[in-house]
Structures are given as C-alpha cells and as structure tokens.
Design an enzyme around this catalytic site. Structure first.
Site, short mmCIF file in Angstrom:
data_model
loop_
_atom_site.label_atom_id
_atom_site.label_comp_id
_atom_site.label_asym_id
_atom_site.label_seq_id
_atom_site.Cartn_x
_atom_site.Cartn_y
_atom_site.Cartn_z
N GLY A 164 6.93 5.07 8.13
CA GLY A 164 6.10 6.27 8.30
C GLY A 164 6.38 6.94 9.63
N GLU A 203 9.93 1.35 10.43
CA GLU A 203 10.94 2.34 10.04
C GLU A 203 10.30 3.70 10.24
OE1 GLU A 203 13.97 1.94 9.26
OE2 GLU A 203 14.22 -0.12 8.55
N CYS A 229 13.82 11.10 6.81
CA CYS A 229 13.71 10.55 8.16
C CYS A 229 15.02 10.65 8.93
CB CYS A 229 13.26 9.09 8.10
SG CYS A 229 14.30 8.08 7.04
N GLU A 241 10.42 16.09 15.44
CA GLU A 241 10.79 15.98 14.02
C GLU A 241 10.05 17.08 13.24
OE1 GLU A 241 9.23 12.66 11.68
OE2 GLU A 241 11.24 12.30 10.90
N LYS A 265 0.87 -1.19 0.00
CA LYS A 265 0.00 0.00 0.00
C LYS A 265 0.90 1.23 0.00
CE LYS A 265 -1.91 2.96 2.29
NZ LYS A 265 -1.63 4.38 1.92
#
Ligand code: NAD
Length: 417
Positions: free
Chosen positions: A172, A194, A228, A325, A122
């Site tokens: 994500g 992750e 990331c 973040e 997906k």
C-alpha cells in the site's frame, strides 16, 4: 496443523487454488470491470494470468524450496551432517491495496501458503466486487483454520493490526506502511512493506528512440498510471530532448481512452473521485510551480472519472510533480547532460522501487544498473515481470522482496535467502 510440516499438503492446497482461480476467471474479470472499469485484456495480462504463472512456478518448485537444505560443515566439524530447516513463521497477516486488487492479494498469499503458514488476508475495501470473489475462492479452497479472507475497510485493518501476528505482509501507500510498521513494532513482528514509488526512466542519446517511446508510454500510462513501479519521471539526455518529445507527443496523440470492453481502448478510467482529485491537485501544483503542461488530445467520455495522458516539461527536482507519487497518467520530464547527472537525479527521491535505462551500449546499462538505487531495474523495456525474479523496494518504497523463491523466503524463519 498439517500445513506446517507437510509440503505435499501445501502443494495440494496450491493445486486446488489453481483449479479454483481457473474456474472463476471470468467472474474475476467481471469484478475488476465492475470495480474500476478495468479493460479485459489488462485483467488477463496483469491479474489472472500473472497469478496462474505464479502458482505454476511455485507448485513446480515448492519441494526444492521448502525442503530442509543440506549444508556442508567446515572441516572443524567433520564428519557432521547439517541441515537448515525452512520453518514457517506461523500466523501471517496480509493487507492488500486496490490498484491490482486480485494479483496483490493472492501473490503474497501463494508464497505464505507455500512456506507453510496460516494466513489471514484483508483485501482492499475500494474494490469490493474483486474482494468478494477472492473471499469466495479462498473459502472454496482452504480450511478456515488454514487461510481466511476478512473483507472490510480501514477500521478492520486497524483492528487486525492490534492483534499479535508472527509475520505481516503489507502492500500500500507509504503513510499507511509507516502505521503498519509502528503496529508491528509493538510485538516486534517482522514485516514486508511493498510501498509506493517514483520510478525514473533514463533515456540516453544512443537509445533506440522509437522503442523507448513505446516503453515510456507503457511505463506510465498502463493501468492509468495506477502502478507502484510506474516510470513517472522521464530523464532525457539534453541533446535528444526535442526529438524525443515530439515522437512521444505524436504517439500519445494516438492513445484511446474509453470503454474498457472495446478492444481498441488503451486506457480506462481513474478508479475513484478521490484519486482523480489527487491527480488534479498535483497537476495544478505542477503548473503553479512553473512547469509546462501538455495533454494528449483524447476524447474524454462523459461518465466516470477520466484524466487524459499528460506530460509536464521544464520540470525541476524541486517541483512536487518530480517528488511525489501521483498514481495517475502524468509524466514529469527532466533533462540531464552526463550519465552521472542522470543517476544523481534518478536517485534523488525518497523512493527506490523501479527504474528504466534506455541505451544501445551494454556497458552503459550495466554501469547505470550498478549506480541506481532501485529494487527493480529494466533495460530497454519496462513493466515486465516474471515469477522467477523478486520484486521490492529500497528506502521509503519498502522492506523485503516478493515473488518466486525470494517471496517464499520472506515467510520462513532462518531461511537461506
Ligand atoms: P493504502 O495504503 O491506502 O491502503 C492499502 C491497504 O491498507 C488497504 O487494504 C486499506 O484498507 C488499508 N489501510 C488504509 N488505511 C489504513 C490505516 N490507517 N490503518 C491500517 N490500514 C489501512 O493504499 P492504496 O491506496 O490501496 O494503494 C495505493 C498505494 O499502494 C500506492 O502508494 C502504491 O504505490 C502502493 N502499491 C505498492 C505496491 C508494491 O508492490 N510496492 C504495489 C501496489 C501498490
């Protein structure tokens, strides 16, 4: 299910995939441009050639990695012959994010296929053009009972998560990673997560400063900071703070924002209004909490979502911009006096994905590497990837590793890792 037992079949499938991705390369670059104005050179460097390298490396090594491994028994069992079989999990669900929408969808898929699994992918709904090409590539390459792509948004991901899977691979954000982990726990399904990061780049007084400036720029402003493992915190040894900052600002003043098709462009647009609003909100919090803001004097295009490369100085560990973040072109600068203080500040985060160490002394780099709690640590460079090296985080940056042999190992029951 021929793919479960036949390594040759899997290898042929990956070769077919490689031919298909090569054939569609221009369409992928165009789709990435249509989705979020990604500059063509970045699409090649970080998406298409990354996947080709991963495919070539996996195809070359698949037999060695996937075949039964002979192990030597202890003297008590002599003369028995023992093997560890690399058995695939079965049905694997992969859920991918938008920031490297092609790379982060296909990379875990390559490993899952190499290990002999059936896969449902997906991709992200926020990059619909890229997801459409991925779906086309998959339907042209694989039988539908082997690999399928299901396009859709959060509702589709939620529906998929209610089903029973043998393995889930999620890339994500941390909050959604926690939702995935809860859903997986319902069936005790193993998961790779992750997730996000707040990477620290530590610059010691003996570092090659000009080289470090380039590395810091690349570490935080590449892909507009939508990375990331971005080096979003800069830790400077106190006695080089002023000199380094002036070099950094001078270099940042030369950064060009704008048309992604212009090869002189360094930085493209922010991917969405929502992401831009998040960057503005966190930057405002930095100012409200007392940090000093400086933005590069770039020309900002009229159309689209833009944020000039920005640094905050006078940042403390209590500031939100040092802890959360931002996922944008914003760098938070902190200082330290001793190596111990640098490590303590770098590790003082719920994340643990990446870090960078800049020093002329090999012993100092090794020492810092041993004390930093991050899945990937670069020395005198940043944001460099290789299919042979695994990637993944500690703490809230996630569980498990991807890439190369380690990536394949994640999808194998009882694998030697
Ligand atoms: P996201 O978590 O919002 O979405 C990722 C995927 O999850 C998408 O496919 C989305 O449809 C799905 N999703 C979203 N909400 C969901 C929900 N409530 N339930 C089930 N599924 C849901 O992440 P994003 O914004 O696409 O990507 C950015 C984040 O990903 C950043 O935090 C970044 O650090 C992280 N990231 C991590 C890595 C890594 O390798 N560690 C790589 C890239 C991005």
């Amino acid at each position: 299910m021929i793919f479960k037992n036949d390594i040759n079949y899997r290898k042929q499938s990956l070769i077919k995939l490689m031919i298909c991705v090569e054939l569609h390369e221009q369409e992928i670059i165009q789709a990435l441009f249509d989705d979020f104005k990604k500059p063509a050179f970045e699409s090649v460097a970080t998406e298409t050639s990354y996947i080709l390298a991963e495919l070539k490396y996996t195809i070359k090594n698949i037999h060695n990695w996937a075949k039964p491994q002979l192990v030597f028994p202890s003297i008590f069992n002599f003369p028995s012959t023992d093997y560890i079989y690399q058995e695939p999990y079965g049905k694997v669900l992969i859920i991918a994010p938008w920031n490297y929408p092609y790379q982060l969808a296909l990379s875990p898929l390559i490993a899952a296929v190499a290990a002999g699994n059936q896969v449902v992918l997906k991709p992200s709904e926020l990059t619909p053009n890229t997801s459409r090409i991925i779906s086309k590539i998959i339907s042209e390459t694989f039988d539908t009972n082997h690999v399928t792509c299901i396009e859709g948004g959060v509702d589709v991901a939620q529906e998929l998560l209610t089903q029973r899977w043998d393995y889930i691979f999620f890339t994500g954000s941390v909050p959604v990673g926690k939702i995935v982990a809860k859903a997986a726990a319902t069936h005790l399904t193993p998961v790779t997560l992750e997730l996000g990061g707040k990477g620290a780049n530590i610059v010691f007084e003996d570092a090659p400063l000009d080289q470090a400036v380039e590395g810091i720029i690349n570490g935080i402003f590449f892909n507009q900071g939508h990375v990331c493992c971005a080096g979003s915190r800069l830790l400077l040894q106190e006695n080089i703070h002023d000199e380094f900052l002036s070099k950094l600002q001078k270099r940042m003043s030369k950064i060009r924002l704008g048309d992604p098709l212009d090869k002189n462009t360094d930085i493209g647009a922010i991917n969405s209004a929502a992401q831009l609003a998040k960057i503005h909100e966190l930057s405002s919090s930095g100012q409200a909490e007392g940090a000093d803001i400086w933005s590069a004097p770039c020309q900002i295009p009229n159309k689209g979502f833009w944020f000039a490369p920005t640094i905050f100085t006078g940042v403390t560990q209590a500031h939100r911009i040092a802890r959360e973040e931002i996922f944008g072109p914003v760098l938070s600068v902190l200082t330290f006096r001793t190596p111990q203080e640098a490590i303590e500040k770098a590790n003082n985060t719920p994340f643990g994905l990446s870090a960078g160490v800049w020093s002329d002394k090999g012993s100092r780099i090794l020492w810092a590497g041993n004390h930093l709690k991050a899945g990937v640590i670069w020395a005198n460079t940043f944001n460099k990837f290789d299919p042979a090296s695994p990637f993944g985080g500690y703490k809230e940056s996630g569980w498990g590793r991807e890439g190369g042999r380690h990536g394949l190992g994640a999808y194998i029951k009882g694998a030697k890792k």
